[in-house]
Design an enzyme around this catalytic site. Structure first.
Site, PDB file in Angstrom:
ATOM      1  N   LYS A  34      29.338  42.982  28.076  1.00 28.90           N
ATOM      2  CA  LYS A  34      30.646  43.251  28.641  1.00 28.90           C
ATOM      3  C   LYS A  34      30.842  44.764  28.888  1.00 28.90           C
ATOM      4  O   LYS A  34      30.033  45.462  28.265  1.00 28.90           O
ATOM      5  CB  LYS A  34      31.968  42.540  27.954  1.00 28.90           C
ATOM      6  CG  LYS A  34      31.281  41.054  28.383  1.00 28.90           C
ATOM      7  CD  LYS A  34      32.794  39.950  28.240  1.00 28.90           C
ATOM      8  CE  LYS A  34      32.822  39.367  26.550  1.00 28.90           C
ATOM      9  NZ  LYS A  34      33.557  38.362  26.361  1.00 28.90           N
ATOM     10  N   TYR A  74      35.307  33.176  34.773  1.00 27.54           N
ATOM     11  CA  TYR A  74      36.192  32.550  33.540  1.00 27.54           C
ATOM     12  C   TYR A  74      37.171  31.709  34.117  1.00 27.54           C
ATOM     13  O   TYR A  74      38.263  31.517  33.499  1.00 27.54           O
ATOM     14  CB  TYR A  74      36.859  33.871  33.033  1.00 27.54           C
ATOM     15  CG  TYR A  74      36.264  34.541  32.001  1.00 27.54           C
ATOM     16  CD1 TYR A  74      35.373  33.903  31.031  1.00 27.54           C
ATOM     17  CD2 TYR A  74      35.930  35.959  31.895  1.00 27.54           C
ATOM     18  CE1 TYR A  74      34.574  34.408  30.036  1.00 27.54           C
ATOM     19  CE2 TYR A  74      35.203  36.567  30.861  1.00 27.54           C
ATOM     20  CZ  TYR A  74      34.369  35.573  29.971  1.00 27.54           C
ATOM     21  OH  TYR A  74      33.790  36.368  28.796  1.00 27.54           O
ATOM     22  N   ASN A 121      34.850  41.615  22.658  1.00 29.51           N
ATOM     23  CA  ASN A 121      33.970  40.979  21.618  1.00 29.51           C
ATOM     24  C   ASN A 121      32.313  41.280  22.370  1.00 29.51           C
ATOM     25  O   ASN A 121      31.523  40.289  22.078  1.00 29.51           O
ATOM     26  CB  ASN A 121      34.104  39.668  21.417  1.00 29.51           C
ATOM     27  CG  ASN A 121      34.408  38.585  22.707  1.00 29.51           C
ATOM     28  OD1 ASN A 121      33.948  38.972  23.670  1.00 29.51           O
ATOM     29  ND2 ASN A 121      34.602  37.333  22.357  1.00 29.51           N
ATOM     30  N   HIS A 167      28.765  38.056  26.465  1.00 26.94           N
ATOM     31  CA  HIS A 167      29.228  36.487  26.899  1.00 26.94           C
ATOM     32  C   HIS A 167      27.918  35.784  26.916  1.00 26.94           C
ATOM     33  O   HIS A 167      26.891  36.394  27.291  1.00 26.94           O
ATOM     34  CB  HIS A 167      29.962  36.519  28.258  1.00 26.94           C
ATOM     35  CG  HIS A 167      29.696  34.992  29.002  1.00 26.94           C
ATOM     36  ND1 HIS A 167      30.778  34.335  28.676  1.00 26.94           N
ATOM     37  CD2 HIS A 167      28.690  34.468  29.718  1.00 26.94           C
ATOM     38  CE1 HIS A 167      30.351  33.014  29.390  1.00 26.94           C
ATOM     39  NE2 HIS A 167      29.075  33.176  29.879  1.00 26.94           N
ATOM     40  N   GLU A 193      27.057  29.588  35.997  1.00 26.31           N
ATOM     41  CA  GLU A 193      27.259  30.835  36.001  1.00 26.31           C
ATOM     42  C   GLU A 193      26.125  31.852  36.535  1.00 26.31           C
ATOM     43  O   GLU A 193      26.412  32.816  37.089  1.00 26.31           O
ATOM     44  CB  GLU A 193      27.525  31.283  34.176  1.00 26.31           C
ATOM     45  CG  GLU A 193      28.765  30.652  33.629  1.00 26.31           C
ATOM     46  CD  GLU A 193      28.783  30.746  32.278  1.00 26.31           C
ATOM     47  OE1 GLU A 193      27.913  31.236  31.650  1.00 26.31           O
ATOM     48  OE2 GLU A 193      29.975  30.133  31.520  1.00 26.31           O
TER      49      GLU A 193
HETATM   50  P1  DAT Z   1      33.072  32.633  24.290  1.00 25.58           P
HETATM   51  O1  DAT Z   1      33.195  34.184  24.769  1.00 25.58           O
HETATM   52  O2  DAT Z   1      32.796  32.714  22.816  1.00 25.58           O
HETATM   53  O3  DAT Z   1      32.572  31.583  25.074  1.00 25.58           O
HETATM   54  P2  DAT Z   1      35.628  31.466  25.292  1.00 25.58           P
HETATM   55  O4  DAT Z   1      34.806  30.937  26.357  1.00 25.58           O
HETATM   56  O5  DAT Z   1      36.400  30.514  24.566  1.00 25.58           O
HETATM   57  O6  DAT Z   1      34.722  32.359  24.053  1.00 25.58           O
HETATM   58  O7  DAT Z   1      36.644  32.641  25.741  1.00 25.58           O
HETATM   59  C1  DAT Z   1      36.126  33.578  26.702  1.00 25.58           C
HETATM   60  C2  DAT Z   1      36.422  35.007  26.409  1.00 25.58           C
HETATM   61  O8  DAT Z   1      37.809  34.992  26.442  1.00 25.58           O
HETATM   62  C3  DAT Z   1      36.183  35.535  24.747  1.00 25.58           C
HETATM   63  O9  DAT Z   1      34.987  35.943  24.771  1.00 25.58           O
HETATM   64  C4  DAT Z   1      37.255  36.336  24.617  1.00 25.58           C
HETATM   65  C5  DAT Z   1      38.554  35.829  25.176  1.00 25.58           C
HETATM   66  N1  DAT Z   1      39.138  34.949  24.287  1.00 25.58           N
HETATM   67  C6  DAT Z   1      39.135  33.822  24.115  1.00 25.58           C
HETATM   68  N2  DAT Z   1      40.035  33.179  23.269  1.00 25.58           N
HETATM   69  C7  DAT Z   1      41.024  34.228  23.141  1.00 25.58           C
HETATM   70  C8  DAT Z   1      42.402  34.599  22.628  1.00 25.58           C
HETATM   71  N3  DAT Z   1      42.953  33.437  21.889  1.00 25.58           N
HETATM   72  N4  DAT Z   1      42.954  35.636  22.784  1.00 25.58           N
HETATM   73  C9  DAT Z   1      42.310  36.477  23.475  1.00 25.58           C
HETATM   74  N5  DAT Z   1      41.048  36.666  24.073  1.00 25.58           N
HETATM   75  C10 DAT Z   1      40.489  35.300  24.031  1.00 25.58           C
HETATM   76 MG    MG Z   2      32.830  30.634  26.937  1.00 27.39          MG
END
Ligand code: DAT
Ligand code: MG
Length: 152
Positions: free
Chosen positions: A11, A51, A114, A117, A128
């Site tokens: 990212k 997303y 973070n 992805h 995806e």
């Molecule tokens: P991952 O990236 O581990 O698959 P996810 O699909 O649950 O996680 O969420 C996608 C992204 O959204 C994640 O990398 C960071 C952001 N995100 C998720 N939960 C969040 C939160 N509670 N606050 C802020 N950003 C968040």
């Molecule tokens: Mg995810």
């Protein structure tokens, strides 16, 4: 053993911080291979499609502006059970909970930045990959991988 493909995004912060090489090295050293890779700035429509499962959540607008803020590197990574394996190399979504040794555990501090992805299931990976790559942009090395990975 199943050879899988998974969608990885380095990212915006990963590119801006010069961590792409480090991140790719993590996957390559584990034996995964790169089947496709490109660097570009993402438009809002593609980011929202990627997303879509998070649409409506409080963090969604911030997530989309983060993904579209600067160039990213998109990859198809391939290997044995690559979806789950790459997720473990990436680490927990919230870097504060990510194990040291994982990408997020070693290089990230906050959930909103973070770095990486990785698809969360083979079905997500299929969906995806189709968002980010045309079939003719993917050079699968499935047969090489099958030849040198020991089946158990
Ligand atoms: P991952 O990236 O581990 O698959 P996810 O699909 O649950 O996680 O969420 C996608 C992204 O959204 C994640 O990398 C960071 C952001 N995100 C998720 N939960 C969040 C939160 N509670 N606050 C802020 N950003 C968040
Ligand atoms: Mg995810």
């Amino acid at each position: 053993m199943a050879i899988e493909q998974t969608l990885i995004l380095c990212k915006a912060d990963a590119v801006a911080r010069g961590l792409v090489g480090e991140i790719l090295t993590r996957f390559e050293r584990r034996g995964y291979t790169i089947a496709a890779m490109k660097l570009f700035t993402v438009d809002e429509a593609r980011a929202k499609k990627h997303y879509a499962e998070h649409d409506g959540k409080p963090f969604f607008p911030g997530l989309i502006s983060y993904l579209t803020s600067a160039p990213i590197v998109a990859l198809v990574v391939e290997g044995s059970d690559a979806v789950e394996g790459c997720r473990s190399s990436i680490g927990a979504t919230n870097p504060i909970k990510a194990a040291p040794g994982s990408i997020r555990g070693d290089f990230a501090q906050t959930i909103g930045r973070n770095l990486v992805h990785g698809s969360d299931s083979p079905e997500s990976a299929k969906r995806e990959i189709a968002i980010w790559f045309q079939p003719n942009e993917i050079a699968s090395r499935k047969h090489d991988l099958e030849a040198w990975l020991v089946s158990t």
